[in-house]
Design a protein around this motif. Structure first.
Motif, PDB file in Angstrom:
ATOM      1  N   THR A   1       0.725  -1.212  -0.141  1.00  0.00           N
ATOM      2  CA  THR A   1       0.033  -0.046   0.104  1.00  0.00           C
ATOM      3  C   THR A   1       0.879   1.274  -0.018  1.00  0.00           C
ATOM      4  O   THR A   1       1.779   1.299   0.870  1.00  0.00           O
ATOM      5  N   LEU A   2       0.388   2.082  -0.900  1.00  0.00           N
ATOM      6  CA  LEU A   2       1.333   3.261  -1.086  1.00  0.00           C
ATOM      7  C   LEU A   2       0.511   4.603  -0.923  1.00  0.00           C
ATOM      8  O   LEU A   2      -0.548   4.729  -1.848  1.00  0.00           O
ATOM      9  N   ASN A   3       0.549   5.572  -0.129  1.00  0.00           N
ATOM     10  CA  ASN A   3      -0.017   6.594   0.458  1.00  0.00           C
ATOM     11  C   ASN A   3       0.428   7.947  -0.221  1.00  0.00           C
ATOM     12  O   ASN A   3       1.691   8.264   0.388  1.00  0.00           O
ATOM     13  N   PHE A   4      -0.119   8.652  -1.119  1.00  0.00           N
ATOM     14  CA  PHE A   4       0.546   9.816  -1.552  1.00  0.00           C
ATOM     15  C   PHE A   4      -0.395  10.786  -1.602  1.00  0.00           C
ATOM     16  O   PHE A   4      -1.520  10.805  -1.932  1.00  0.00           O
TER      17      PHE A   4
ATOM     18  N   ALA B   1       3.227  -4.407  -8.875  1.00  0.00           N
ATOM     19  CA  ALA B   1       3.225  -5.890  -8.869  1.00  0.00           C
ATOM     20  C   ALA B   1       1.670  -6.293  -8.884  1.00  0.00           C
ATOM     21  O   ALA B   1       0.641  -5.793  -8.291  1.00  0.00           O
ATOM     22  N   ALA B   2       1.374  -7.239  -9.676  1.00  0.00           N
ATOM     23  CA  ALA B   2      -0.070  -7.778 -10.141  1.00  0.00           C
ATOM     24  C   ALA B   2      -0.563  -8.304  -8.785  1.00  0.00           C
ATOM     25  O   ALA B   2      -0.109  -9.096  -8.231  1.00  0.00           O
ATOM     26  N   GLY B   3      -1.902  -7.538  -8.510  1.00  0.00           N
ATOM     27  CA  GLY B   3      -2.606  -8.196  -7.315  1.00  0.00           C
ATOM     28  C   GLY B   3      -2.015  -7.887  -6.106  1.00  0.00           C
ATOM     29  O   GLY B   3      -2.733  -8.026  -5.074  1.00  0.00           O
ATOM     30  N   ALA B   4      -1.077  -7.152  -5.927  1.00  0.00           N
ATOM     31  CA  ALA B   4      -0.362  -6.914  -4.722  1.00  0.00           C
ATOM     32  C   ALA B   4      -0.222  -5.309  -4.388  1.00  0.00           C
ATOM     33  O   ALA B   4       0.888  -5.141  -3.591  1.00  0.00           O
ATOM     34  N   ALA B   5      -0.744  -4.339  -5.169  1.00  0.00           N
ATOM     35  CA  ALA B   5      -0.412  -3.045  -4.908  1.00  0.00           C
ATOM     36  C   ALA B   5      -1.712  -2.502  -4.878  1.00  0.00           C
ATOM     37  O   ALA B   5      -2.690  -2.451  -5.509  1.00  0.00           O
ATOM     38  N   VAL B   6      -1.760  -1.298  -3.907  1.00  0.00           N
ATOM     39  CA  VAL B   6      -2.896  -0.065  -3.619  1.00  0.00           C
ATOM     40  C   VAL B   6      -2.238   1.010  -3.774  1.00  0.00           C
ATOM     41  O   VAL B   6      -1.384   1.310  -2.735  1.00  0.00           O
TER      42      VAL B   6
ATOM     43  N   ALA C   1      -4.262  -5.032  -9.320  1.00  0.00           N
ATOM     44  CA  ALA C   1      -3.892  -3.730  -8.329  1.00  0.00           C
ATOM     45  C   ALA C   1      -5.023  -2.989  -8.449  1.00  0.00           C
ATOM     46  O   ALA C   1      -6.001  -2.975  -9.402  1.00  0.00           O
ATOM     47  N   THR C   2      -5.024  -1.703  -7.768  1.00  0.00           N
ATOM     48  CA  THR C   2      -5.998  -0.839  -7.360  1.00  0.00           C
ATOM     49  C   THR C   2      -5.419   0.647  -7.321  1.00  0.00           C
ATOM     50  O   THR C   2      -4.442   0.755  -6.405  1.00  0.00           O
ATOM     51  N   CYS C   3      -5.805   1.556  -7.853  1.00  0.00           N
ATOM     52  CA  CYS C   3      -5.517   2.689  -7.583  1.00  0.00           C
ATOM     53  C   CYS C   3      -6.756   3.749  -7.300  1.00  0.00           C
ATOM     54  O   CYS C   3      -7.759   3.390  -7.855  1.00  0.00           O
ATOM     55  N   ASN C   4      -6.721   4.467  -6.309  1.00  0.00           N
ATOM     56  CA  ASN C   4      -7.834   5.141  -5.756  1.00  0.00           C
ATOM     57  C   ASN C   4      -7.238   6.711  -6.034  1.00  0.00           C
ATOM     58  O   ASN C   4      -6.307   7.185  -5.154  1.00  0.00           O
TER      59      ASN C   4
END
Length: 420
Positions: free
Chosen positions: A295-298, A325-330, A365-368
């Motif tokens: 998880t990366l919070n910017f 990374a596929a399936g391992a990143a938010v 993976a997901t980006c918000n």
């Protein structure tokens, strides 16, 4: 006679007894330069050499009590047994505002790879704090590192290999000269896949520092802050914090590569970032993060100045992603301000310009992207391919809502608020 023999025996015993060459561990405060203080050293290099050879008992503080001229090749902290209890702090003495000017950095051909092209190196050593405030718990930036080696000096502070729990805060980093036309980092976290220092740095915090300067003519680092893992081994540099810094780079403000492994969290917030005085032939990025997971919070960052000077087709990108990374990143991108003062003053024509550029395809993976303000300003230069407030590529889940996107580029059909 017996008395004489007894005295003679004592003398011989003392004379032939082996000397005790062990040195006591460092402990407490040491002033540099020592001056009239009870403990200290003439130079930072002498202090580091003593720590490397003797170790630490409790917290050791190197208090910089005046301006120093140091040789980069001699500034290598290398004491792997430091701990949360036996740790090192480097900071100004109370009330002082010193400058450490560094020359004499080791060349790229030096056999000690950890000190190549570096000012101050922390090699495979844990629990080191560089705190530039001259008060305990303060937030003033009172300590300045100046790189002044136009032949070999590239990286002002170099964290090399398996070095964990390092904090650098409240410092200024300036360059009078840099020993490269394309590379160099203000603060370089540099993972290694081979060698005696093999490993990556975890729990690195860069807080309230001022790196480079907002000037089209002054020298500065090409990358302001770099976090890198060990790509050869597939190791991520994880659980970092980059917060409340003012960063000006010449190619990238913040560069993140093989950072944050699956299940880990990294926070990048409150930074003001710009790219100025770029070299030719390279794309420029405010924040580029690639090969990432977890998880990366910017959040609460501002990237509002990006100046491209190339004669080629390289573009401008405020915030960008590559190789998640596929399936391992938010990736959570929220409450930021991006854009408003992007420009291209070179003779080349860029292929693309994105204020935000999600250009990888990490399946699963997901980006918000929430609550950001993004401005594509009316640059005089028009890209040949696209110009966007936000580009959303790839097959991952993309949640984009409650943002303000402003496209001010007129007279062209290739400028978009949102391009999917």
């Amino acid at each position: 006679m017996r008395k004489f023999l007894f005295v003679l025996g004592v003398v011989l015993l003392v004379f032939f007894a082996p000397l005790n060459t062990s040195l006591s561990q460092l402990s407490g405060d040491y002033y540099i330069p020592k001056g009239t203080h009870p403990q200290g050293f003439n130079t930072l290099a002498e202090a580091i050499a003593a720590l490397n050879s003797q170790g630490a008992s409790g917290t050791v503080r190197f208090l910089i009590d005046g301006d120093l001229s140091e040789t980069g090749a001699n500034l290598k902290i290398d004491r792997p047994d430091l701990s949360a209890t036996n740790n090192l702090v480097i900071k100004p003495a109370p009330g002082k505002t010193p400058t450490i000017t560094i020359t004499g950095c080791a060349s790229s051909t030096n056999s000690d790879t950890s000190i190549r092209n570096a000012g101050l190196t922390i090699r495979k050593t844990n629990y080191v704090t560089i705190d530039g405030s001259n008060t305990d718990g303060g937030i003033t930036r009172d300590l300045t590192f100046v790189m002044n080696d136009g032949t070999n000096g590239r990286h002002a502070i170099h964290i090399f290999g398996d070095a964990d729990h390092i904090t650098i805060k409240n410092v200024k980093i300036r360059y009078n000269a840099i020993g490269s036309t394309t590379s160099g980092n203000g603060i370089f976290v540099n993972g290694q896949s081979v060698g005696s220092a093999a490993g990556v740095s975890d729990y690195i915090s860069i807080i309230n520092c001022e790196i480079g300067e907002d000037s089209p003519t002054l020298v500065g680092p090409f990358f302001g802050i770099s976090f890198t893992g060990a790509s050869g081994a597939g190791w991520y540099c994880s659980n970092g914090v980059i917060a409340n810094n003012v960063v000006y780079g010449r190619t990238r403000g913040i560069n993140l590569f093989w950072h944050n492994g699956p299940g880990d969290v990294m926070n990048i917030y409150g930074n003001i970032i710009g790219v100025v005085n770029a070299p030719g032939g390279v794309a420029i990025w405010g924040i580029l993060h690639q090969n990432y997971a977890g998880t990366l919070n910017f959040y609460n960052n501002k990237i509002n100045k990006m100046v491209q000077t190339t004669t080629g087709t390289q573009g401008i990108y405020g915030f960008g992603t590559l190789n998640g990374a596929a399936g391992a990143a938010v990736v959570n991108l929220y409450n930021n301000f991006f854009g408003g003062d992007f420009d291209h003053i070179g003779t080349g024509t860029p292929a693309s310009i994105d204020v935000i550029s999600f250009q990888d395809a990490p399946t699963g993976a997901t980006c918000n992207v929430y609550y950001n303000t993004v401005v594509l300003n009316n640059m005089t230069k028009t890209a040949t391919g696209r110009m966007t407030c936000i580009r959303l590529a790839g097959t991952w889940t993309k949640n984009v809502k409650n943002n303000i996107f402003i496209n001010k580029k007129t007279g062209t059909s290739i400028a978009y608020c949102i391009l999917m």
